[in-house]
Design an enzyme around this catalytic site. Structure first.
Site, mmCIF file in Angstrom:
data_model
loop_
_atom_site.group_PDB
_atom_site.id
_atom_site.type_symbol
_atom_site.label_atom_id
_atom_site.label_comp_id
_atom_site.label_asym_id
_atom_site.label_seq_id
_atom_site.Cartn_x
_atom_site.Cartn_y
_atom_site.Cartn_z
ATOM 1 N N GLN A 163 -1.497 2.309 9.971
ATOM 2 C CA GLN A 163 -0.235 2.402 9.207
ATOM 3 C C GLN A 163 0.837 3.143 10.010
ATOM 4 O OE1 GLN A 163 -3.263 3.077 7.941
ATOM 5 N NE2 GLN A 163 -3.391 2.640 5.759
ATOM 6 N N ARG A 184 -7.658 -0.316 -6.371
ATOM 7 C CA ARG A 184 -7.744 0.819 -5.432
ATOM 8 C C ARG A 184 -7.926 2.117 -6.243
ATOM 9 N NH1 ARG A 184 -4.147 1.236 -0.333
ATOM 10 N NH2 ARG A 184 -6.071 2.243 0.364
ATOM 11 N N ASP A 194 -1.828 10.965 -1.931
ATOM 12 C CA ASP A 194 -2.293 9.917 -2.843
ATOM 13 C C ASP A 194 -2.716 10.473 -4.193
ATOM 14 O OD1 ASP A 194 -2.735 8.790 0.029
ATOM 15 O OD2 ASP A 194 -2.549 7.103 -1.357
ATOM 16 N N ASN A 215 -5.082 12.566 0.906
ATOM 17 C CA ASN A 215 -4.152 11.711 1.661
ATOM 18 C C ASN A 215 -4.979 10.953 2.704
ATOM 19 O OD1 ASN A 215 -1.408 10.816 2.187
ATOM 20 N ND2 ASN A 215 -1.577 11.886 4.126
ATOM 21 N N ARG A 248 0.857 -1.179 0.000
ATOM 22 C CA ARG A 248 0.000 0.000 0.000
ATOM 23 C C ARG A 248 0.894 1.231 0.000
ATOM 24 N NH1 ARG A 248 2.532 1.913 3.638
ATOM 25 N NH2 ARG A 248 1.068 3.618 3.590
ATOM 26 N N GLY A 249 0.251 2.402 -0.106
ATOM 27 C CA GLY A 249 1.028 3.637 -0.254
ATOM 28 C C GLY A 249 1.074 3.960 -1.746
ATOM 29 N N ALA A 250 0.817 5.234 -2.066
ATOM 30 C CA ALA A 250 0.609 5.602 -3.472
ATOM 31 C C ALA A 250 1.763 5.202 -4.410
ATOM 32 C CB ALA A 250 0.297 7.090 -3.561
#
Ligand code: MRU
Length: 347
Positions: A196, A89, A237, A247, A46-48
């Site tokens: 997170q 996503r 994001d 975000n 995960r994470g952009a």
């Protein structure tokens, strides 16, 4: 040092399972596009920027099994497989960016035989990963001036090595300041409901030997009021043309609080997070995830059965709350319409 995601010599994609951290450091091996799509959807990765790299590598895996000789049929199927990844996503634009870049690579190599195109795609996915790490280091160099010596910095969610191919965006800036010899301490929001901050950011910073203190999401206002936070720095994001930033949910709240207390609020993100097709943040799609993320914790029910729940996992911070957007091409300042466009059009 852990690797967030990498292409292996066996032609598979290996990623650290972020759902298991910080208790277990285990890796997942993705052999095909479906494995990567599953890893993104279930937040093993995960994470952009990290999902941008995963999307590109997933599509490279997908390209390997397209059975056709002609470019047109190959490209049609590649695009269809790209759509499959895109559905995992919706908010982080880096995923679409990574897939688009892979499609452009295929088009550039259209005169090769299909195996040659596939080879080019595998190389492109690896180049995207390497560029992301280089870009984050560059961002760190641009951004470290925002962190004064002795500063206490608040961050939200995880915008570190785990959210990227390595080094991180917001944490990259903190890392660069630390490496430059500045004394920096970090407040980390736990970041409900997926944690997170508690699970990933706290783990990363502790590993690096950077002073870190974990707080719950409702403590930031109190600490700001007591003068214990000098700067807020987060990742992003998706950034609209006017500088509005999507975000992790809770970011907007921090930005409003920071303004009230006269604390700089900075965003660190690569140019691949900028979506020039969107005029403003209200056009950014906000992902809604399962209610179970809110009603349970580590499999334990923490709310009554049948309770009504909403779980939007991102919010939009209006540009007027943002002191600066630190990118891999330089720093954008208000008014963002002009400064972001100038960065985007710079060679
Ligand atoms: O839902 P997640 O964990 O993918 O959300 C991640 C974030 O909101 C990060 O802050 C953002 O992607 C920036 S990462 C460099």
């Amino acid at each position: 040092m852990f690797q967030t995601i990498e292409w292996t010599s066996a032609g598979t994609v290996r990623l650290i399972d972020q759902r298991k951290l910080p208790v277990e450091e285990v890796y997942v091996e993705c052999r095909d596009l479906a494995d990567v799509a599953h890893a993104i959807r279930t937040m093993q990765i995960r994470g952009a920027p990290a999902i941008g790299v995963a999307g590109a590598m997933g599509l490279a895996l997908g390209a390997k099994t397209i059975r056709t000789d002609g470019f047109a049929a190959f490209f049609e199927e590649l695009s269809r497989r790209g759509e499959e990844l895109l559905r995992t996503r919706p908010t982080a634009v880096n995923l679409a960016w990574g897939i688009e870049r892979m499609k452009r690579c295929a088009e550039k190599n259209r005169d090769l035989h299909v195996p040659g195109i596939v080879q080019a795609l595998i190389q492109e996915a690896q180049a995207i990963r390497e560029e992301d790490i280089r870009g984050n280091r560059q961002m760190g160099e641009y951004g470290k001036a925002f962190i004064p010596d002795g500063a206490a910095v608040l961050t939200h969610c995880n915008a570190g090595a785990l959210a990227t191919a390595g080094y991180g965006t917001a944490l990259g800036v903190i890392r660069a300041a630390h490496a430059a010899g500045k004394r920096v301490s970090v407040w980390v929001d736990e970041t409900r409901p997926f944690l997170q901050g508690a699970r990933l950011t706290a783990w990363e910073l502790q590993k690096d030997g950077i002073a870190v203190t974990l707080i719950t999401d409702n403590m930031a206002g109190h600490l700001m009021q007591r003068g214990r936070i000098d700067l807020v720095i987060v990742g992003a994001d998706r950034i609209a043309r006017n500088g509005d930033v999507a975000n992790k949910i809770g970011t907007y709240m921090l930005a409003v609080l920071a303004k009230e207390h006269g604390i700089p609020f900075c965003v660190a993100a690569p140019m691949s997070t900028l979506d020039l097709s969107l005029k403003a943040g209200d056009e950014i799609p906000i992902e809604e995830r399962s209610p179970e993320e809110v009603t349970t914790w580590a499999g334990i029910r923490i709310a009554p059965v049948g309770i009504s729940v909403v779980n939007p996992v991102f919010d939009v911070t209006p540009a007027r709350y943002i002191t600066a957007i630190i990118t891999d091409r330089g720093v954008a300042r208000p008014p963002y319409g002009a400064s972001l466009e100038a960065l985007a059009t710079r060679a």
